[in-house]
Design a protein around this motif. Structure first.
Motif, PDB file in Angstrom:
ATOM      1  N   ILE A 149      46.295 -41.493 -11.887  1.00 59.97           N
ATOM      2  CA  ILE A 149      45.197 -41.635 -11.514  1.00 59.97           C
ATOM      3  C   ILE A 149      43.927 -39.900 -11.382  1.00 59.97           C
ATOM      4  CG2 ILE A 149      42.325 -42.366 -10.555  1.00 59.97           C
ATOM      5  CD1 ILE A 149      44.353 -44.851 -10.461  1.00 59.97           C
ATOM      6  N   PRO A 150      43.723 -39.335 -11.785  1.00 59.85           N
ATOM      7  CA  PRO A 150      43.380 -37.907 -10.982  1.00 59.85           C
ATOM      8  C   PRO A 150      42.401 -37.532 -10.104  1.00 59.85           C
ATOM      9  CG  PRO A 150      42.746 -37.855 -13.635  1.00 59.85           C
ATOM     10  CD  PRO A 150      43.009 -39.326 -13.385  1.00 59.85           C
ATOM     11  N   GLN A 151      42.576 -36.728  -9.092  1.00 61.76           N
ATOM     12  CA  GLN A 151      41.293 -36.878  -8.105  1.00 61.76           C
ATOM     13  C   GLN A 151      40.378 -36.210  -8.629  1.00 61.76           C
ATOM     14  OE1 GLN A 151      43.013 -35.342  -4.924  1.00 61.76           O
ATOM     15  NE2 GLN A 151      44.531 -37.011  -4.436  1.00 61.76           N
ATOM     16  N   GLU A 152      39.313 -36.673  -8.128  1.00 58.29           N
ATOM     17  CA  GLU A 152      37.776 -35.950  -8.318  1.00 58.29           C
ATOM     18  C   GLU A 152      37.349 -35.393  -6.725  1.00 58.29           C
ATOM     19  OE1 GLU A 152      35.853 -37.891 -11.797  1.00 58.29           O
ATOM     20  OE2 GLU A 152      37.319 -38.548 -12.975  1.00 58.29           O
ATOM     21  N   LYS A 153      36.859 -34.052  -7.779  1.00 61.11           N
ATOM     22  CA  LYS A 153      36.056 -33.339  -6.629  1.00 61.11           C
ATOM     23  C   LYS A 153      34.482 -34.099  -6.256  1.00 61.11           C
ATOM     24  CE  LYS A 153      40.141 -30.702  -5.050  1.00 61.11           C
ATOM     25  NZ  LYS A 153      41.178 -31.674  -4.767  1.00 61.11           N
TER      26      LYS A 153
END
Length: 161
Positions: A149-153
């Motif tokens: 799961i990519p981290q989103e800024k």
């Protein structure tokens, strides 16, 4: 002063004290008096027929890197079709369901047997941010489920004076 203690002569109805190891001793006696090898081999067969107990969970590990969260679940003996992933806001739930029907027929003795097994186990992982399900990647190989799961800024807000 005379002190009289109540006599125990009239109180003959003593209840047996339960033994804390009664079940253990009974199990050990059963092990040595019955066919232990057959029972042992049957329990091994049952374990491999049903790789995880219905009440037990499975091991899940979450790792946070600079750009993504990696969730790894150990699911030995589970087929890919038995795994279900559900995402809601910042939660991801891994569910494993096993439905089996065993049928045995003996026409000579006219015996028909049908057993139905249903096992379900799930684990929920909470993440510190909302999950964008379009960017989630999952793979399953050799009993190991891996979810990336990519981290989103988020948007940075400047504070005014």
């Amino acid at each position: 002063m005379s002190s009289k203690l109540p006599s125990d002569k009239n109180n003959n109805s003593k209840k047996p004290v339960p033994e804390p190891f009664r079940e253990l001793v009974k199990s050990m006696n059963d092990l040595f008096t019955e066919k232990p090898i057959r029972g042992f081999l049957q329990s091994i067969d049952e374990f491999f027929k049903h790789p995880f107990p219905p009440t037990a969970g499975f091991h899940v590990e979450t790792l946070e890197t600079e750009g993504e969260y990696i969730i790894t679940a150990e699911l030995p003996g589970v087929k890919k079709e038995q795994i279900h992933l559900n995402m809601t806001e910042n939660y991801i739930t891994i569910s494993v369901e096993n439905n089996q029907i065993e049928t045995q027929e003996d026409e000579l003795n006219q015996i028909y047997s049908r057993k139905m097994f249903r096992q379900q186990s799930s684990r929920t992982v909470s993440l510190p941010q909302t999950i964008n399900e379009k960017k989630v990647k999952a793979s399953y190989r050799d009993g190991l489920l891996q979810i990336r799961i990519p981290q989103e800024k988020g948007k940075v807000i400047e504070i005014e004076d």
